[in-house]
Design an enzyme around this catalytic site. Structure first.
Site, PDB file in Angstrom:
ATOM      1  N   GLU A  17       0.817  -1.212   0.000  1.00  0.00           N
ATOM      2  CA  GLU A  17       0.000   0.000   0.000  1.00  0.00           C
ATOM      3  C   GLU A  17       0.854   1.267   0.000  1.00  0.00           C
ATOM      4  O   GLU A  17       0.494   2.267  -0.652  1.00  0.00           O
ATOM      5  CB  GLU A  17      -0.920   0.011   1.225  1.00  0.00           C
ATOM      6  CG  GLU A  17      -1.988  -1.073   1.209  1.00  0.00           C
ATOM      7  CD  GLU A  17      -1.560  -2.350   1.924  1.00  0.00           C
ATOM      8  OE1 GLU A  17      -2.442  -3.064   2.441  1.00  0.00           O
ATOM      9  OE2 GLU A  17      -0.339  -2.630   1.951  1.00  0.00           O
ATOM     10  N   GLU A 497      14.584  -6.973 -21.498  1.00  0.00           N
ATOM     11  CA  GLU A 497      14.091  -7.788 -20.383  1.00  0.00           C
ATOM     12  C   GLU A 497      12.593  -7.618 -20.124  1.00  0.00           C
ATOM     13  O   GLU A 497      12.125  -7.736 -18.991  1.00  0.00           O
ATOM     14  CB  GLU A 497      14.892  -7.488 -19.107  1.00  0.00           C
ATOM     15  CG  GLU A 497      16.392  -7.690 -19.297  1.00  0.00           C
ATOM     16  CD  GLU A 497      17.205  -7.401 -18.045  1.00  0.00           C
ATOM     17  OE1 GLU A 497      16.611  -7.297 -16.956  1.00  0.00           O
ATOM     18  OE2 GLU A 497      18.430  -7.273 -18.159  1.00  0.00           O
ATOM     19  N   CYS A 529      10.064  -2.317  -4.292  1.00  0.00           N
ATOM     20  CA  CYS A 529       9.902  -3.539  -3.512  1.00  0.00           C
ATOM     21  C   CYS A 529      10.348  -4.735  -4.347  1.00  0.00           C
ATOM     22  O   CYS A 529      10.207  -4.743  -5.570  1.00  0.00           O
ATOM     23  CB  CYS A 529       8.446  -3.724  -3.104  1.00  0.00           C
ATOM     24  SG  CYS A 529       7.768  -2.343  -2.162  1.00  0.00           S
ATOM     25  N   TRP A 574      20.190 -12.150  -3.045  1.00  0.00           N
ATOM     26  CA  TRP A 574      18.859 -11.571  -3.180  1.00  0.00           C
ATOM     27  C   TRP A 574      17.757 -12.624  -3.106  1.00  0.00           C
ATOM     28  O   TRP A 574      16.633 -12.391  -3.530  1.00  0.00           O
ATOM     29  CB  TRP A 574      18.764 -10.761  -4.468  1.00  0.00           C
ATOM     30  CG  TRP A 574      19.511  -9.461  -4.358  1.00  0.00           C
ATOM     31  CD1 TRP A 574      20.200  -8.999  -3.279  1.00  0.00           C
ATOM     32  CD2 TRP A 574      19.649  -8.471  -5.381  1.00  0.00           C
ATOM     33  NE1 TRP A 574      20.762  -7.780  -3.555  1.00  0.00           N
ATOM     34  CE2 TRP A 574      20.440  -7.426  -4.840  1.00  0.00           C
ATOM     35  CE3 TRP A 574      19.181  -8.362  -6.687  1.00  0.00           C
ATOM     36  CZ2 TRP A 574      20.767  -6.288  -5.578  1.00  0.00           C
ATOM     37  CZ3 TRP A 574      19.515  -7.228  -7.413  1.00  0.00           C
ATOM     38  CH2 TRP A 574      20.289  -6.204  -6.869  1.00  0.00           C
ATOM     39  N   ASP A 612      25.148 -10.109 -14.380  1.00  0.00           N
ATOM     40  CA  ASP A 612      24.971  -9.066 -13.372  1.00  0.00           C
ATOM     41  C   ASP A 612      25.293  -9.596 -11.983  1.00  0.00           C
ATOM     42  O   ASP A 612      24.748 -10.615 -11.545  1.00  0.00           O
ATOM     43  CB  ASP A 612      23.525  -8.564 -13.393  1.00  0.00           C
ATOM     44  CG  ASP A 612      23.214  -7.740 -14.630  1.00  0.00           C
ATOM     45  OD1 ASP A 612      24.148  -7.139 -15.179  1.00  0.00           O
ATOM     46  OD2 ASP A 612      22.040  -7.698 -15.037  1.00  0.00           O
ATOM     47  N   GLU A 618      27.476  -6.408  -1.274  1.00  0.00           N
ATOM     48  CA  GLU A 618      26.686  -6.461  -0.045  1.00  0.00           C
ATOM     49  C   GLU A 618      26.863  -7.774   0.703  1.00  0.00           C
ATOM     50  O   GLU A 618      26.544  -7.864   1.886  1.00  0.00           O
ATOM     51  CB  GLU A 618      25.210  -6.228  -0.334  1.00  0.00           C
ATOM     52  CG  GLU A 618      24.482  -7.415  -0.919  1.00  0.00           C
ATOM     53  CD  GLU A 618      23.045  -7.089  -1.254  1.00  0.00           C
ATOM     54  OE1 GLU A 618      22.178  -7.909  -0.973  1.00  0.00           O
ATOM     55  OE2 GLU A 618      22.787  -6.008  -1.814  1.00  0.00           O
ATOM     56  N   CYS A 656      26.295  -2.370  -8.651  1.00  0.00           N
ATOM     57  CA  CYS A 656      25.746  -1.039  -8.365  1.00  0.00           C
ATOM     58  C   CYS A 656      25.450  -0.848  -6.882  1.00  0.00           C
ATOM     59  O   CYS A 656      25.293  -1.798  -6.130  1.00  0.00           O
ATOM     60  CB  CYS A 656      24.480  -0.800  -9.171  1.00  0.00           C
ATOM     61  SG  CYS A 656      23.162  -2.000  -8.889  1.00  0.00           S
ATOM     62  N   HIS A 707      18.067   6.069 -10.733  1.00  0.00           N
ATOM     63  CA  HIS A 707      17.072   5.986  -9.678  1.00  0.00           C
ATOM     64  C   HIS A 707      16.425   7.332  -9.389  1.00  0.00           C
ATOM     65  O   HIS A 707      15.570   7.432  -8.518  1.00  0.00           O
ATOM     66  CB  HIS A 707      17.687   5.406  -8.404  1.00  0.00           C
ATOM     67  CG  HIS A 707      17.994   3.951  -8.528  1.00  0.00           C
ATOM     68  ND1 HIS A 707      19.172   3.491  -9.074  1.00  0.00           N
ATOM     69  CD2 HIS A 707      17.274   2.837  -8.220  1.00  0.00           C
ATOM     70  CE1 HIS A 707      19.160   2.162  -9.074  1.00  0.00           C
ATOM     71  NE2 HIS A 707      18.020   1.756  -8.565  1.00  0.00           N
TER      72      HIS A 707
END
Length: 767
Positions: A17, A497, A529, A574, A612, A618, A656, A707
Site C-alpha cells: 500500500e 528484459e 519492492c 537476493w 549481473d 553487499e 551497483c 534511480h
C-alpha cells in the site's frame, strides 16, 4: 515475566500500500493528504498486529528511509535543497529521489537537471542487506538542529491507540559512521555538535512520558578503531543524564571485541543478535552490570525459515533462570527485511509453506517462546509439536537434496574457472569481432516495465492470456526496444528484459530448488519492492532460460546484442537462502547451473554476455578480517559460471549501489572483459580507486543516476567521462547508465540515452 519486544516492522504494507501511495503522489495523481492518510492507516494496522508485546517500536515507519528520517530530524539536509520552494516533505523527497511530486504545486521540479531538479542523495546498502539507505552528507561546517515533529506525531498516534510505545532512532555514532564528509573533514569532529541535538530529542520524548527509547547502533558489530570506540563512550556518557531509559541495539553480527565496550556503556539495556553468536550472548551475561537489561535477538529477522523452538528453549531456559526480569527477547533485527504475513500465501506448496515464517509468524514464535519461559513448555505443547513436525519435514524432504547436483558439483574442478587466454589476448580478438568505436555506448539491460507489460504478465499468470499471445506481446516490446536503441545510435544493444518480472525471481522460477511467494514483498528502497525467491534445495537448470528471447532480439538488428543473466552471488544474496548448508556451497550450485545458460547463449551466436552481480559487495562480512574467505568463494563462483566461453566472446558484469573502492582488486580478479559499475549517484567516488590501482580490463563507470527521474544533460555526462578518462585509459572506457532502466519511463529514458550517445560522440571527436 520475560519481556517481549520488537525492533521494527515492515513498513510497505502486506499489499504494498505504501508503494502505490508514494508513486501516485509523486506522479501528481493524488494529493499529499491521501499519502499521509495511507501512512497513518498502515501504522495503525501494524501496531495492532504487534499486540501482546511489552514494547512496540514507534518511529520505525518511514515514507522512504529511516536514515534519511534521522537526517531530517537532525536538520541535516544538503544545502542544495534548502530554501527551495515547498516544505520539509518536499525537501525530504528531493534528497531521496531528486525532486518531490509532479503536481501543479511542484511544477518547478521539472524532469531536466537544469530545470529545478536537484542531485539526489547517494544511496547505498544498509550494512550487508539488500535495503538501501540515503547517505547523510556532512562538511566541516555542518550544524544540527532538532525537528522532532515526525517522531512525536507517530508517538501521539501510538498513544491514542493504546500502544506501549518504544521510540526507535538511529544512534549518533552509527549516523556519523554511515555519513560522508564530502570536503574530506573529520566526521567525528562533529560529534560535539550532534550530541546536544540527540539530548534534546531524548528530553522531548521524556516530556511525552516515554520510558524506553531504542537507539540503533549496528556499527558496533564492525571493527572499531580507538577513535570510534572513544566516540561511543563520549556519546553515551553525555546522553546518560536523559530522563528516558536507553536500549542500545546492535544487530547483523556479533559484538566480538566490542563486547566490553558495549557492556560498559551507561545505558539501561543492550540488545544483541544472539543468532550471530551465542557465545557472545553468554559472555555478556557475565559482563553486564546487574542493573542492566539484556535483550537477546533469538528469532531471525532476515530470513524466512521457522525457528527450532525446542532447541531455542533448551538454550534460553538456563539464561532466563539466571537473569529473571532482566531478560528481554526480540527478533535479531527489524523485521523490515522479511515479508509481512505468510497467511496470505495461497500458492506456495503446502510442504514448503510449513517450513516458513514471515514477520507476523516470527512475532508468533516469539510469543510462544515467552510463554514457555514464563509458564512452562506444557503451556505451548501443541505449538512445540507442530514446530518440530515442520522442521522434521524439511530435514527429511527428498526435494531438498539432489544426488545429481551433488555429483556434478564434485566434478567441477578449479580448471573450469579459467578463461582460455588472458585478457590481453582476448581483447583484440573481441575488438575485431565487434568492431566498436571508441567510448562504446550501451545500457545495463532492462527497459521500462510499462503498464502494458505488467498487464500482459498479470493476464498470462491468471490464465487469461495464452502462452503464444504472451510471447507475441513480449516480442513486440523487445522489437520496440531494439528500434528505439537503433534510432538513438547505441553501439551495443540489449533486448530490454520485457519478459522478466525481476532479475532474480525470473531465473529462480526456472531453476530447480526455488519456491516463490505470491505476496512476499520486502522494501529495497523508497517505493521499490522486491519479492525474493525462496531457495530451499539443491539447484539445477533443466532447460535454456533466455536463449530464445536473445536470439529473437539479435535477429532484429545487425548491431551486437548482449545476453543478460543474473550471476550466482546476486542470485544468492537476493534470495531467502537455505540455512542448512554453507552459503558458499549454495552459490557454487547456482554458478554451475547458470554456466550452462552462458554456454547455450554462446552457441546461439550471442557475442556479448553480461552477468549481473549487483549484490556482490553487499555479501561481504561486516568485519574486514572475514572478507577474504567470502571474496575467494564469490569470485570462484562467478568465474565458474562465466569462464567456459571462447576468447572471442565478451563477458560483461554489472555492479551497483555499494562501496566498491576497497574491493576493486577483487573485482579485477573476476576477470570479466568489461565491468559496468555505479558511479554517478556517489559523486564519482569510484574513480578514486584508480588513483592507485590500474584496472586491467574494460570498464564503464555509470554516467547518470537512473534511480532519479531527472534527465541528465549531455554536458554533465561528457564531464563525468572526461573525469574517468583522467584516471583510466580511454581505450578501456565504456559509456553507460549506472543501472538498469526498468523503474523509469520511456519519456525519461529516451532523452537521457540521447544525451549519453551525444556525449560519447563528443568525446570521440575530441580524441
Amino acid at each position: 515475566m520475560t519481556t517481549l519486544h520488537n525492533l521494527g516492522f515492515p513498513r510497505i504494507g502486506a499489499q504494498r500500500e505504501l508503494k502505490w501511495a508514494l508513486e501516485s503522489y509523486w506522479k501528481g495523481q493524488s494529493p499529499r493528504e491521501q499519502l499521509l492518510a495511507t501512512a497513518a492507516e498502515l501504522r495503525q494496522r501494524h501496531w495492532a498486529r504487534q499486540q501482546g508485546l511489552a514494547w512496540v517500536p514507534v518511529g520505525d515507519f518511514s515514507l522512504y528511509d529511516q536514515v534519511l528520517d534521522m537526517s531530517l530530524t537532525l536538520g541535516n539536509l544538503p544545502e542544495r535543497v534548502r530554501g527551495d520552494h515547498g516544505d520539509a516533505l518536499d525537501n525530504y523527497f528531493r534528497v531521496a529521489r531528486g525532486r518531490s511530486a509532479d503536481s501543479a504545486r511542484h511544477d518547478h521540479d521539472a524532469h531536466h537537471e537544469g530545470c529545478g531538479g536537484v542531485a539526489a542523495g547517494e544511496m547505498t546498502k544498509w550494512f550487508n542487506t539488500n535495503y538501501h539507505y540515503i547517505v547523510p552528507e556532512l562538511t566541516a561546517g555542518t550544524q544540527f538542529t532538532l525537528d522532532a515533529s515526525r517522531l512525536l506525531t507517530q508517538l501521539h498516534e501510538a498513544r491514542a491507540q493504546g500502544v506501549p510505545a518504544k521510540p526507535v532512532i538511529v544512534g549518533p555514532v552509527t549516523y556519523l559512521a554511515l555519513a560522508k564528509a564530502h570536503d574530506g573533514s573529520n566526521k567525528l569532529a562533529l560529534l560535539d555538535r550532534l550530541l546536544p541535538v540527540y539530548a534534546a530529542l531524548l528530553d522531548a520524548l521524556a516530556g511525552e512520558g516515554v520510558e524506553w527509547v531504542q537507539i540503533d547502533e549496528p556499527i558496533l558489530v564492525t571493527e572499531l578503531d580507538a577513535d570510534w570506540q572513544h566516540a561511543f563512550n563520549t556519546a553515551y556518557h553525555q546522553l546518560k543524564s536523559s530522563r528516558v531509559k536507553i536500549l542500545l541495539a546492535s544487530y547483523f553480527g556479533a559484538l566480538l571485541d566490542n563486547k566490553y565496550l558495549a557492556a560498559n556503556l551507561p545505558v539501561a539495556g543492550l540488545h544483541v543478535d544472539a543468532l550471530a553468536s551465542r557465545e557472545d550472548a553468554r559472555q555478556l551475561i557475565g559482563l553486564l552490570p546487574p542493573h542492566k537489561v539484556l535483550s537477546l535477538g533469538v528469532i531471525d529477522g532476515r530470513n524466512v525459515w521457522k525457528t527450532d523452538l525446542t532447541a531455542l528453549l533448551d538454550w534460553l531456559e538456563p539464561i532466563a533462570a539466571q537473569l529473571g526480569d532482566r531478560l528481554w527477547l526480540a527478533p535479531t533485527c527489524s523485521l523490515l527485511h522479511v515479508p509481512v504475513d505468510l497467511a496470505s500465501e495461497d500458492r506456495l506448496d503446502p510442504e514448503i509453506k510449513s517450513w516458513l515464517a514471515f514477520a507476523l509468524q516470527k512475532l508468533g514464535e516469539l510469543r510462544v517462546v515467552g510463554q514457555a519461559l514464563d509458564e512452562g513448555r506444557a503451556a505451548v505443547a501443541d505449538e512445540l509439536v507442530s514446530n518440530a513436525r515442520a522442521l522434521a519435514s524439511r530435514r527429511q524432504s527428498s526435494r531438498v537434496h539432489d544426488a545429481q547436483v551433488q555429483q556434478a558439483l564434485a566434478q567441477a574442478t578449479p580448471a573450469l574457472e579459467q578463461r582460455h587466454s588472458p585478457y590481453a589476448v582476448r581483447a583484440p580478438l573481441q575488438a575485431k569481432k565487434l568492431g566498436l568505436p571508441a567510448f562504446p555506448t550501451t545500457t545495463i539491460g532492462s527497459f521500462p516495465q510499462t503498464a502494458e507489460i505488467r498487464h500482459a504478465r498479470k493476464e498470462h499468470k491468471a490464465g487469461r492470456l495464452s502462452d503464444a499471445d504472451y510471447q507475441q506481446a513480449m516480442r513486440a516490446e523487445i522489437a520496440h526496444g531494439v528500434r528505439e536503441q537503433e534510432a538513438l545510435g547505441l553501439d551495443v544493444l540489449v533486448h530490454g528484459e520485457a519478459e522478466r518480472n525481476d532479475m532474480v525471481e525470473y531465473f529462480g522460477e526456472q531453476l530447480a530448488g526455488y519456491a516463490f511467494s505470491g505476496h512476499g514483498w520486502v522494501q529495497s528502497y523508497g517505493s521499490r519492492c522486491v519479492k525474493p525467491p525462496i531457495l530451499y534445495g539443491d539447484v539445477k537448470r533443466t532447460h535454456p532460460i533466455t536463449v530464445d528471447w536473445i536470439r529473437y532480439a539479435q535477429s532484429l538488428t545487425k548491431r551486437p546484442m548482449k545476453g543478460m543473466l543474473t550471476g550466482p552471488v546476486t542470485m544468492l544474496n537476493w534470495s531467502f537462502v537455505r540455512d542448512d548448508q554453507p552459503r558458499s556451497a549454495t552459490c557454487r550450485q547456482l554458478a554451475l547451473a547458470l554456466r550452462g545458460e552462458v554456454l547455450d547463449l554462446e552457441t546461439a551466436g550471442v557475442p556479448i554476455i553480461q552477468i549481473d552481480e549487483a549484490a556482490f559487495r553487499e555479501g561481504l562480512p561486516l568485519r574486514h578480517a572475514h572478507w577474504q574467505e567470502y571474496l575467494d568463494w564469490a569470485i570462484a563462483a562467478f568465474r565458474l559460471m562465466a569462464n567456459g566461453v571462447r576468447d572471442e566472446t565478451q563477458i560483461h558484469s554489472h555492479m551497483c549501489y555499494s562501496e566498491f573502492n576497497d574491493i576493486i582488486a577483487s573485482i579485477a580478479a573476476m576477470d570479466a572483459d568489461v565491468i559496468t559499475i555505479e558511479n554517478s549517484r556517489s559523486g564519482m567516488e569510484l574513480l578514486g580507486a584508480f588513483e592507485h590501482f590500474a584496472y586491467p580490463n574494460g570498464i564503464g563507470p555509470g554516467v547518470y543516476d537512473i534511480h532519479s527521474p531527472n534527465v541528465p544533460t549531455q554536458q554533465s555526462i561528457a564531464q563525468r567521462m572526461r573525469e574517468a578518462a583522467r584516471r583510466i585509459p580511454a581505450n578501456q572506457l565504456w559509456v553507460n547508465p549506472d543501472c538498469g532502466l526498468k523503474t523509469r519511463q520511456w519519456c525519461e529514458v529516451v532523452p537521457s540515452l540521447a544525451h549519453m550517445v551525444a556525449a560519447a560522440r563528443e568525446l570521440r571527436e575530441a580524441a
